[in-house]
Design a protein around this motif. Structure first.
Motif, short mmCIF file in Angstrom:
data_model
loop_
_atom_site.label_atom_id
_atom_site.label_comp_id
_atom_site.label_asym_id
_atom_site.label_seq_id
_atom_site.Cartn_x
_atom_site.Cartn_y
_atom_site.Cartn_z
N GLU A 181 0.81 -1.22 0.00
CA GLU A 181 0.00 0.00 0.00
C GLU A 181 0.85 1.28 0.00
O GLU A 181 0.34 2.37 -0.20
CB GLU A 181 -1.00 0.02 1.17
CG GLU A 181 -0.35 0.03 2.53
CD GLU A 181 -0.05 -1.34 3.10
OE1 GLU A 181 0.16 -1.43 4.32
OE2 GLU A 181 -0.03 -2.34 2.35
N GLU A 182 2.16 1.14 0.24
CA GLU A 182 3.08 2.29 0.22
C GLU A 182 4.21 2.03 -0.77
O GLU A 182 5.32 2.51 -0.61
CB GLU A 182 3.66 2.51 1.61
CG GLU A 182 2.61 2.79 2.67
CD GLU A 182 3.20 2.88 4.06
OE1 GLU A 182 4.37 2.52 4.26
OE2 GLU A 182 2.48 3.32 4.96
N VAL B 71 8.17 -5.20 3.26
CA VAL B 71 8.32 -6.52 2.64
C VAL B 71 9.81 -6.82 2.64
O VAL B 71 10.62 -5.94 2.34
CB VAL B 71 7.76 -6.50 1.20
CG1 VAL B 71 8.12 -7.78 0.46
CG2 VAL B 71 6.26 -6.29 1.21
N LEU B 72 10.17 -8.03 3.00
CA LEU B 72 11.57 -8.46 3.01
C LEU B 72 11.83 -9.23 1.72
O LEU B 72 11.22 -10.28 1.48
CB LEU B 72 11.83 -9.33 4.23
CG LEU B 72 13.26 -9.76 4.50
CD1 LEU B 72 14.18 -8.56 4.68
CD2 LEU B 72 13.31 -10.63 5.75
N THR C 166 3.46 -8.94 4.56
CA THR C 166 3.92 -7.69 5.16
C THR C 166 4.37 -7.93 6.60
O THR C 166 3.74 -8.66 7.35
CB THR C 166 2.79 -6.65 5.13
OG1 THR C 166 2.37 -6.46 3.77
CG2 THR C 166 3.24 -5.32 5.68
N PHE C 167 5.49 -7.29 6.96
CA PHE C 167 6.04 -7.36 8.30
C PHE C 167 6.20 -5.95 8.86
O PHE C 167 6.18 -4.98 8.12
CB PHE C 167 7.41 -8.05 8.27
CG PHE C 167 7.35 -9.48 7.81
CD1 PHE C 167 7.16 -10.51 8.71
CD2 PHE C 167 7.46 -9.80 6.47
CE1 PHE C 167 7.09 -11.82 8.28
CE2 PHE C 167 7.40 -11.11 6.03
CZ PHE C 167 7.21 -12.12 6.94
N ILE C 168 6.35 -5.87 10.18
CA ILE C 168 6.57 -4.58 10.84
C ILE C 168 7.94 -4.63 11.50
O ILE C 168 8.31 -5.63 12.13
CB ILE C 168 5.48 -4.30 11.90
CG1 ILE C 168 4.11 -4.25 11.22
CG2 ILE C 168 5.77 -3.00 12.64
CD1 ILE C 168 2.96 -4.08 12.19
#
Length: 106
Positions: A15-16, A30-31, A73-75
């Motif tokens: 989304e970004e 994203v890795l 997606t990760f934070i």
């Protein structure tokens, strides 16, 4: 020839996708596994190999890299003792990678 190390890229979440600037603490990302293989069916931005957290009955959770239609997606969280960190993440900073769970409230 096999490389003696593996390298990764941190990319903004879908989304970004085209966000510019640094990767900040507590941001979604994203890795991506850096590889030299070019495949026409891969996502032009994320490439062929992005990280996915996979559950294993014998090993708990493992990070696997494969091609998927939507990257997981990760934070990026600060490590213990640095929970209040803000701003840009710098080269050499230790990070905790947490799976982002989208919660829908209906």
């Amino acid at each position: 020839n096999a490389h003696p190390y593996t390298s990764f890229r941190l990319l903004p979440a879908p989304e970004e996708k085209y966000k510019e600037g640094c990767m900040e603490w507590n941001s979604k990302m994203v890795l991506k596994l850096n590889n030299l293989i070019v495949d026409e069916i891969c996502d032009p931005y994320y490439g062929c190999r992005t990280a996915h957290l996979v559950s294993s009955s014998t090993d708990g959770y493992q990070l696997r890299f494969h091609n998927a239609p939507i990257p997981e997606t990760f934070i990026l969280r600060p490590p213990p003792g640095k929970e209040g960190s803000t701003g840009c993440i710098h080269s050499g900073d230790q990070v905790l990678v947490e799976k982002f769970e989208f919660m829908s409230f209906q």
